[in-house]
Design an enzyme around this catalytic site. Structure first.
Site, PDB file in Angstrom:
ATOM      1  N   HIS A  52       0.823  -1.191   0.014  1.00  0.00           N
ATOM      2  CA  HIS A  52      -0.050   0.031   0.007  1.00  0.00           C
ATOM      3  C   HIS A  52       0.829   1.243   0.113  1.00  0.00           C
ATOM      4  O   HIS A  52       1.939   1.256   0.783  1.00  0.00           O
ATOM      5  CB  HIS A  52      -0.952   0.043   1.272  1.00  0.00           C
ATOM      6  CG  HIS A  52      -0.492   0.147   2.614  1.00  0.00           C
ATOM      7  ND1 HIS A  52      -0.077   1.154   3.289  1.00  0.00           N
ATOM      8  CD2 HIS A  52       0.021  -1.015   3.348  1.00  0.00           C
ATOM      9  CE1 HIS A  52       0.398   0.865   4.229  1.00  0.00           C
ATOM     10  NE2 HIS A  52       0.520  -0.479   4.467  1.00  0.00           N
ATOM     11  N   ASP A  78      -0.825   4.349   0.924  1.00  0.00           N
ATOM     12  CA  ASP A  78      -1.193   5.233   1.657  1.00  0.00           C
ATOM     13  C   ASP A  78      -0.429   5.032   3.166  1.00  0.00           C
ATOM     14  O   ASP A  78       0.213   4.102   3.420  1.00  0.00           O
ATOM     15  CB  ASP A  78      -2.826   5.229   2.040  1.00  0.00           C
ATOM     16  CG  ASP A  78      -2.938   3.772   2.488  1.00  0.00           C
ATOM     17  OD1 ASP A  78      -2.383   2.819   2.035  1.00  0.00           O
ATOM     18  OD2 ASP A  78      -3.761   3.467   3.681  1.00  0.00           O
ATOM     19  N   GLU A 106      -5.027   1.102   3.184  1.00  0.00           N
ATOM     20  CA  GLU A 106      -4.953  -0.173   4.056  1.00  0.00           C
ATOM     21  C   GLU A 106      -4.955   0.563   5.494  1.00  0.00           C
ATOM     22  O   GLU A 106      -5.271  -0.038   6.464  1.00  0.00           O
ATOM     23  CB  GLU A 106      -3.570  -0.599   3.818  1.00  0.00           C
ATOM     24  CG  GLU A 106      -3.256  -1.945   4.670  1.00  0.00           C
ATOM     25  CD  GLU A 106      -2.689  -1.607   6.255  1.00  0.00           C
ATOM     26  OE1 GLU A 106      -2.539  -2.572   7.115  1.00  0.00           O
ATOM     27  OE2 GLU A 106      -2.189  -0.358   6.380  1.00  0.00           O
ATOM     28  N   ASP A 149       4.176  -6.594   4.338  1.00  0.00           N
ATOM     29  CA  ASP A 149       3.585  -5.483   5.187  1.00  0.00           C
ATOM     30  C   ASP A 149       3.426  -6.122   6.321  1.00  0.00           C
ATOM     31  O   ASP A 149       2.504  -5.845   7.100  1.00  0.00           O
ATOM     32  CB  ASP A 149       2.451  -5.024   4.515  1.00  0.00           C
ATOM     33  CG  ASP A 149       1.985  -3.649   5.374  1.00  0.00           C
ATOM     34  OD1 ASP A 149       2.624  -3.144   5.974  1.00  0.00           O
ATOM     35  OD2 ASP A 149       0.714  -3.562   5.441  1.00  0.00           O
ATOM     36  N   HIS A 164       4.871   4.107  12.025  1.00  0.00           N
ATOM     37  CA  HIS A 164       3.669   4.787  12.690  1.00  0.00           C
ATOM     38  C   HIS A 164       4.580   5.701  13.638  1.00  0.00           C
ATOM     39  O   HIS A 164       3.629   6.340  14.447  1.00  0.00           O
ATOM     40  CB  HIS A 164       2.575   3.856  13.340  1.00  0.00           C
ATOM     41  CG  HIS A 164       1.868   3.282  12.390  1.00  0.00           C
ATOM     42  ND1 HIS A 164       0.636   2.723  12.726  1.00  0.00           N
ATOM     43  CD2 HIS A 164       2.042   2.980  11.013  1.00  0.00           C
ATOM     44  CE1 HIS A 164       0.020   2.144  11.591  1.00  0.00           C
ATOM     45  NE2 HIS A 164       0.827   2.352  10.542  1.00  0.00           N
TER      46      HIS A 164
END
Length: 459
Positions: free
Chosen positions: A83, A85, A148, A173, A431
């Protein structure tokens, strides 16, 4: 070794392209015509598809929900799902989170690890296969998702509009060596309406930040006379989990806990559970006492669903995990939001009806629910053996499967498992502020992925 030579030649261009991709802020934005997840994800998708077309791959843009690049011939395909995004940058960065800077052997920026770096590595791994002119029996299709992080509606749209289901594949991922099992995940909200009378009135209650986080704090505000206030002060005078603060019209109880992820709730301590246990000590009205007692005794500090009758387990992924993630309410209702994750060999039907029945019997109504099915692919499957053998050859590390309580992009499409990019012992950076990825590790990933794609396409 022949393929690896072509992989090595792609390294520099791969890093340059990744830098450009990181510079595109692809956090989900406002939906617009032709941009279902905002302009950022759309722009990033189109940039990567244009790059794929320049490489000579067949491409398709699926209404800016997602897109794909493909190489090879044949009736069957293998898929690589990644992904473009990213989550919001947030605070705490020491440099521009969308810089794409390359320095000291690292590439910096949001998405370097999750998941722009790995999927761009896969694209250039595919280019290495193409340039090597090695024969393939199956087509190799790289799927570029754009949603995602906020629901995986991208791949749902793809599948609902005739998208091809691969015979096998992987998503870069997750973690190495390989994740072949992911617990099913249920987020559910229950509401209980009640009436109050008497000298002690609950005015407001709250706690938690998300379904998937063990809450570290929970608060309840009560209205009462001075006599009851003094009684409450005595009750909680020596309580190290809950403190009382006086107000003009009553008092506030503040409960503390220890934050943890809902996939491993036993590593934390639930502040809502501590709060409810404390509230039970107060002279509550009968209706409210029933609400508080039920939630406290059916969940409280439990993390395995035993008192709800859903304590499932299996030898592959262990016990069901349960987290009382949020509580929200006022003087006439309370909402309870829970996250529970059932073992990989079990199903929704094994636990959800029992949980729902318990809450219904206690007078609660189910307000909302989301469900992601468990994922499990036998470790003896041919394509898993291939992936693990490639990992072992390229790293000299033992290739073993694992099951997790969390969820990966592999759940978005059938016949796919999570395969890297995080190696055992790696520091988790996705993150978080100052996300970066070591270029040499990304190069190793590209090497692993190229060999894995080639072997899967010739299985």
């Amino acid at each position: 070794m022949e393929l690896q030579k072509f992989v090595d030649k792609e390294k520099e261009q791969m890093i340059n392209t990744l830098s450009e991709v990181i510079k595109i802020d692809s956090v989900r934005g406002e939906e617009r015509e032709g941009a279902p997840f905002g302009e950022g994800p759309k722009n990033c998708l189109n940039f990567v598809l244009d790059k794929s077309k320049d490489m000579g791959f067949k491409i398709e843009n699926v209404d800016n929900y997602m897109g794909w690049a493909e190489y090879g011939e044949g009736d069957e395909s293998i898929a690589v799902l990644g992904h473009l995004d990213v989550v919001p940058a947030g605070n705490g960065w020491s440099k521009n989170p969308f810089s794409g800077d390359i320095e000291n052997g690292n590439i910096h920026g949001r998405g370097a690890v999750d998941d722009k770096g790995p999927i761009i590595a896969c694209l250039y791994a595919l280019n290495a296969i193409k340039k090597s002119e090695l024969p393939l029996k199956r087509r190799i299709k790289i799927l570029f998702g754009t949603n995602e992080e906020t629901g995986s509606e991208d791949i749902k749209y793809y599948l609902n509009n005739g998208g091809e289901i691969p015979v096998c594949g992987f998503t870069p991922d997750g973690e190495f060596p390989l994740i072949n099992g992911e617990k099913g995940i249920i987020n559910v909200t229950f509401r209980r309406i009640f009436k109050q009378s008497g000298k002690l009135i609950l005015k407001k209650i709250s706690g938690g930040t998300a379904f998937n986080v063990v809450p570290a704090e929970s608060i309840a505000e009560f209205l009462c006379d001075n006599e009851l206030k003094e009684d409450a002060k005595k009750i909680f005078k020596s309580n190290d989990k809950v403190c009382l603060k006086e107000t003009e019209s009553g008092f506030i109880l503040i409960a503390k806990g220890v934050e943890a992820h809902a996939s491993t709730p036993e590593k934390g301590e639930n502040a809502i559970g501590n709060l409810l246990s404390a509230i039970k000590k107060l002279p509550l009205d009968k209706d409210l006492r029933g609400v508080i007692s039920f939630v406290s005794e059916s969940i409280g500090l439990e993390t395995d669903g035993k008192s709800l009758g859903i304590s499932l387990s299996d030898d592959i992924s262990g016990k069901l995990s349960l987290n009382l993630g949020l509580i929200e309410g006022n003087s006439d209702h309370i909402d309870i939001k829970i996250n529970y994750r059932y073992p990989v060999t079990k199903s929704y039907e094994d636990c959800a009806p029992l949980c729902d029945q318990k809450f219904k019997q206690a007078g609660f109504e189910k307000i909302s629910e989301t469900h992601k099915k468990s994922l499990y692919i036998d470790e003896n499957s041919d394509f898993i053996k291939i992936l693990l053998s490639v990992y072992e050859e390229k790293t000299s590390l033992k290739g073993v499967t694992k099951s997790i309580g969390g969820g990966t992009y592999a759940k978005a499409i059938p016949n796919v498992v999570a395969f890297g990019p995080i190696f055992p012992g790696d520091v988790i950076r996705e993150h978080l502020p100052n996300e970066f990825l070591e270029i040499e590790k990304l190069h190793l990933c590209m090497d692993i992925y190229a060999e894995a794609m080639y072997r899967l396409a010739n299985k």
